[in-house]
Design a protein around this motif. Structure first.
Motif, PDB file in Angstrom:
ATOM      1  N   GLY A 210     -31.432  65.558  55.576  1.00 23.91           N
ATOM      2  CA  GLY A 210     -32.369  66.304  56.068  1.00 23.91           C
ATOM      3  C   GLY A 210     -32.667  65.959  57.648  1.00 23.91           C
ATOM      4  N   GLY A 211     -31.840  65.122  58.107  1.00 21.85           N
ATOM      5  CA  GLY A 211     -31.808  64.485  59.543  1.00 21.85           C
ATOM      6  C   GLY A 211     -31.020  65.457  60.550  1.00 21.85           C
ATOM      7  N   ASP A 212     -30.982  65.108  61.834  1.00 21.16           N
ATOM      8  CA  ASP A 212     -30.283  65.941  62.622  1.00 21.16           C
ATOM      9  C   ASP A 212     -28.935  66.447  62.463  1.00 21.16           C
ATOM     10  N   THR A 213     -28.173  65.266  61.790  1.00 24.14           N
ATOM     11  CA  THR A 213     -26.801  65.529  61.325  1.00 24.14           C
ATOM     12  C   THR A 213     -26.537  66.505  60.450  1.00 24.14           C
TER      13      THR A 213
ATOM     14  N   GLU B 294     -27.403  69.722  61.941  1.00 19.45           N
ATOM     15  CA  GLU B 294     -26.207  70.255  63.045  1.00 19.45           C
ATOM     16  C   GLU B 294     -25.096  70.827  62.429  1.00 19.45           C
TER      17      GLU B 294
ATOM     18  N   HIS C  96     -32.385  68.488  50.202  1.00 20.57           N
ATOM     19  CA  HIS C  96     -32.894  67.483  50.754  1.00 20.57           C
ATOM     20  C   HIS C  96     -34.193  67.089  49.941  1.00 20.57           C
ATOM     21  N   ARG C  97     -34.241  65.782  49.717  1.00 16.50           N
ATOM     22  CA  ARG C  97     -34.955  64.845  48.808  1.00 16.50           C
ATOM     23  C   ARG C  97     -36.436  65.217  49.228  1.00 16.50           C
ATOM     24  N   ARG C  98     -36.817  65.487  50.019  1.00 19.31           N
ATOM     25  CA  ARG C  98     -38.263  65.869  50.418  1.00 19.31           C
ATOM     26  C   ARG C  98     -38.505  67.240  50.795  1.00 19.31           C
TER      27      ARG C  98
ATOM     28  N   ARG D  84     -36.530  65.757  58.748  1.00 19.74           N
ATOM     29  CA  ARG D  84     -36.393  64.604  59.600  1.00 19.74           C
ATOM     30  C   ARG D  84     -35.844  65.208  60.938  1.00 19.74           C
TER      31      ARG D  84
ATOM     32  N   ILE E 233     -26.268  61.753  55.208  1.00 16.14           N
ATOM     33  CA  ILE E 233     -27.636  61.002  54.974  1.00 16.14           C
ATOM     34  C   ILE E 233     -27.439  59.896  55.857  1.00 16.14           C
TER      35      ILE E 233
HETATM   36  P1  NDP Z   1     -31.124  60.133  59.927  1.00 17.94           P
HETATM   37  O1  NDP Z   1     -31.454  58.540  59.188  1.00 17.94           O
HETATM   38  O2  NDP Z   1     -32.034  60.533  61.108  1.00 17.94           O
HETATM   39  O3  NDP Z   1     -31.314  60.966  58.412  1.00 17.94           O
HETATM   40  C1  NDP Z   1     -30.773  60.784  57.332  1.00 17.94           C
HETATM   41  C2  NDP Z   1     -31.381  61.881  56.337  1.00 17.94           C
HETATM   42  O4  NDP Z   1     -30.583  61.721  55.143  1.00 17.94           O
HETATM   43  C3  NDP Z   1     -32.843  61.802  56.099  1.00 17.94           C
HETATM   44  O5  NDP Z   1     -33.279  63.291  56.028  1.00 17.94           O
HETATM   45  C4  NDP Z   1     -33.080  61.049  54.978  1.00 17.94           C
HETATM   46  O6  NDP Z   1     -34.021  61.660  54.012  1.00 17.94           O
HETATM   47  C5  NDP Z   1     -31.402  61.794  54.044  1.00 17.94           C
HETATM   48  N1  NDP Z   1     -31.112  60.421  53.197  1.00 17.94           N
HETATM   49  C6  NDP Z   1     -31.075  59.225  53.365  1.00 17.94           C
HETATM   50  N2  NDP Z   1     -30.435  58.728  52.411  1.00 17.94           N
HETATM   51  C7  NDP Z   1     -30.461  59.579  51.468  1.00 17.94           C
HETATM   52  C8  NDP Z   1     -30.225  59.285  50.263  1.00 17.94           C
HETATM   53  N3  NDP Z   1     -29.640  58.129  49.661  1.00 17.94           N
HETATM   54  N4  NDP Z   1     -30.236  60.453  49.316  1.00 17.94           N
HETATM   55  C9  NDP Z   1     -30.384  61.685  49.959  1.00 17.94           C
HETATM   56  N5  NDP Z   1     -31.012  61.832  51.092  1.00 17.94           N
HETATM   57  C10 NDP Z   1     -30.917  60.644  51.892  1.00 17.94           C
HETATM   58  O7  NDP Z   1     -29.489  60.310  60.018  1.00 17.94           O
HETATM   59  P2  NDP Z   1     -28.766  61.317  61.043  1.00 17.94           P
HETATM   60  O8  NDP Z   1     -27.437  60.948  60.915  1.00 17.94           O
HETATM   61  O9  NDP Z   1     -29.056  62.607  60.584  1.00 17.94           O
HETATM   62  O10 NDP Z   1     -29.316  60.911  62.453  1.00 17.94           O
HETATM   63  C11 NDP Z   1     -28.900  60.015  62.979  1.00 17.94           C
HETATM   64  C12 NDP Z   1     -29.375  59.811  64.693  1.00 17.94           C
HETATM   65  O11 NDP Z   1     -28.694  60.287  65.306  1.00 17.94           O
HETATM   66  C13 NDP Z   1     -30.783  60.180  64.681  1.00 17.94           C
HETATM   67  O12 NDP Z   1     -31.747  59.263  65.423  1.00 17.94           O
HETATM   68  C14 NDP Z   1     -30.488  61.618  65.243  1.00 17.94           C
HETATM   69  O13 NDP Z   1     -31.673  62.056  65.876  1.00 17.94           O
HETATM   70  C15 NDP Z   1     -29.401  61.344  66.080  1.00 17.94           C
HETATM   71  N6  NDP Z   1     -28.518  62.590  65.942  1.00 17.94           N
HETATM   72  C16 NDP Z   1     -28.772  63.397  66.986  1.00 17.94           C
HETATM   73  C17 NDP Z   1     -28.256  64.599  67.146  1.00 17.94           C
HETATM   74  C18 NDP Z   1     -28.460  65.466  68.413  1.00 17.94           C
HETATM   75  O14 NDP Z   1     -29.422  65.306  69.049  1.00 17.94           O
HETATM   76  N7  NDP Z   1     -27.677  66.771  68.508  1.00 17.94           N
HETATM   77  C19 NDP Z   1     -27.101  65.373  66.233  1.00 17.94           C
HETATM   78  C20 NDP Z   1     -27.052  64.060  64.961  1.00 17.94           C
HETATM   79  C21 NDP Z   1     -27.786  63.041  65.063  1.00 17.94           C
HETATM   80  P3  NDP Z   1     -35.467  61.169  54.249  1.00 17.94           P
HETATM   81  O15 NDP Z   1     -35.722  62.408  55.598  1.00 17.94           O
HETATM   82  O16 NDP Z   1     -36.273  61.542  53.158  1.00 17.94           O
HETATM   83  O17 NDP Z   1     -35.444  59.765  54.797  1.00 17.94           O
END
Ligand code: NDP
Length: 323
Positions: free
Chosen positions: A154-157, A160, A176-178, A182, A241
């Motif tokens: 659920g993050g930016d990656t 994207e 997404h688990r929530r 994010r 993730i």
């Molecule tokens: P993040 O840590 O931001 O997000 C990881 C996501 O995966 C969260 O939603 C998390 O859930 C979920 N997650 C983590 N572990 C598990 C699991 N075991 N099972 C299920 N879901 C899980 O990582 P990203 O790679 O998305 O981003 C990393 C950084 O890079 C951030 O700062 C981001 O802003 C940046 N970035 C920026 C971009 C841009 O600006 N264009 C593009 C890509 C990345 P939960 O939310 O519940 O914790």
């Protein structure tokens, strides 16, 4: 530089490593870059980079990294492919042993080993990697044209990658688990407005399932609120993730936080003469440009450290830090 002891060895060849190489090469320190598993780092598995300053129309990730490498090489950086298997930081010069058995000694070390994609830890995941499971949409999305796929995270990656895949796949389901993302607001808005992207909230992947040929054909999902389990028919599962820093090599020698990130003051590690830059020491920003900036800092600090010696360097660094 004596015959067998280098001034600077840099482990890793992403933006941090190559910027450190550029600066130390221009300081006439003849750096050696050990390129690692993924020469050029994470940007080599992406497409357009739109936030690298100076490229108003964007620049392709692999091109950017090829240019950085060429620039570092132009100023005298040596490159070596391969992996560092062991390091001994207990005495100087530091000793690095490569997977081929080669031993390298260096007065300073810049750790720029970056981070690698995290996996869910399911038994099926590794088995099906390359048969429908992937951690890189821009690398593998092409194989899923007009087919349904899922993205976990659920993050930016994740968002994207979902947006990218929506241009290729028939449909993209974000798991997404929530129940809130994010990812940044602008990315969320784009994804919510995209008719080819849907969401499964409060949902975990229990297992990735395959057909009789061993190719992914579904994901078994569990609703964390109701406990209901169902199977989503998809041909691809992209795991997005987050990342884990590549620091296993330094366990017991360099200080790390609970996430495995190297703990640094600026770019100094707890071992004098060892500096770290980029995703390996940055759990917060993790951008190409911040990594490159840290690589520059590590290079300048390594140069100062070589010139001044430990005591003088620390005196100067402390003065700078408190300025
Ligand atoms: P993040 O840590 O931001 O997000 C990881 C996501 O995966 C969260 O939603 C998390 O859930 C979920 N997650 C983590 N572990 C598990 C699991 N075991 N099972 C299920 N879901 C899980 O990582 P990203 O790679 O998305 O981003 C990393 C950084 O890079 C951030 O700062 C981001 O802003 C940046 N970035 C920026 C971009 C841009 O600006 N264009 C593009 C890509 C990345 P939960 O939310 O519940 O914790």
């Amino acid at each position: 530089m004596s015959d067998d002891v280098r001034d600077v060895v840099i482990i890793g060849s992403g933006p941090a490593g190559l910027t450190a190489a550029l600066y130390t090469a221009r300081a006439n320190l003849h750096p050696l870059v050990i390129e690692g598993l993924q020469p050029g780092g994470q940007l080599t598995i992406t497409t357009m980079v739109e936030n690298w300053p100076g490229h108003k129309d964007g620049v392709m990730g692999p091109q950017l990294m090829a240019d950085m490498r060429a620039q570092a090489e132009h100023f005298g950086t040596a490159f070596m492919s391969g992996l560092v298997e062991r390091v001994d930081l207990s005495q100087r010069p530091f000793t690095l042993t490569l997977d081929g058995g080669q031993v390298i000694r260096s007065r300073t070390l810049i750790v720029a080993t970056g981070a690698s994609a995290k996996l869910l830890g399911l038994p099926s995941e590794m088995k099906l990697m390359g048969r429908g499971v992937s951690t890189c949409a821009t690398c593998d999305g092409f194989f899923f044209r007009n087919r349904p796929v899922a993205i976990v995270g659920g993050g930016d990656t994740a968002i994207e990658e979902a947006l990218y895949l929506s241009k290729l796949a028939s449909h993209v389901t974000v798991i997404h688990r929530r129940d809130t993302l994010r990812a940044s607001k602008i990315m969320q808005d784009k994804a919510f407005a995209n008719p080819k992207i849907s969401f499964r909230w409060n949902t975990e992947v229990e297992e990735i399932v395959a057909d009789e040929r061993g190719d992914v054909n579904g994901a078994r999902l569990r609703d964390t609120k109701t406990g209901v389990v169902d199977t989503l028919a998809v041909d691809g599962v992209f795991v997005a993730i987050g990342h884990t820093p590549n620091t296993a090599l330094f366990k017991g020698q360099l200080d790390m936080d609970e996430g495995g990130y190297l703990v640094t003051t600026g770019v100094r590690t707890n071992v004098a003469g060892v500096f770290a830059a980029g995703d390996v020491q940055d759990p917060v920003y993790r951008q190409a440009i911040t990594s490159a900036g840290a690589g520059c800092m590590a290079a300048i600090d390594a140069e100062r450290w070589l010139e001044l010696g430990d005591a003088e360097y620390h005196h100067g660094a402390a003065a700078t830090a408190s300025a």
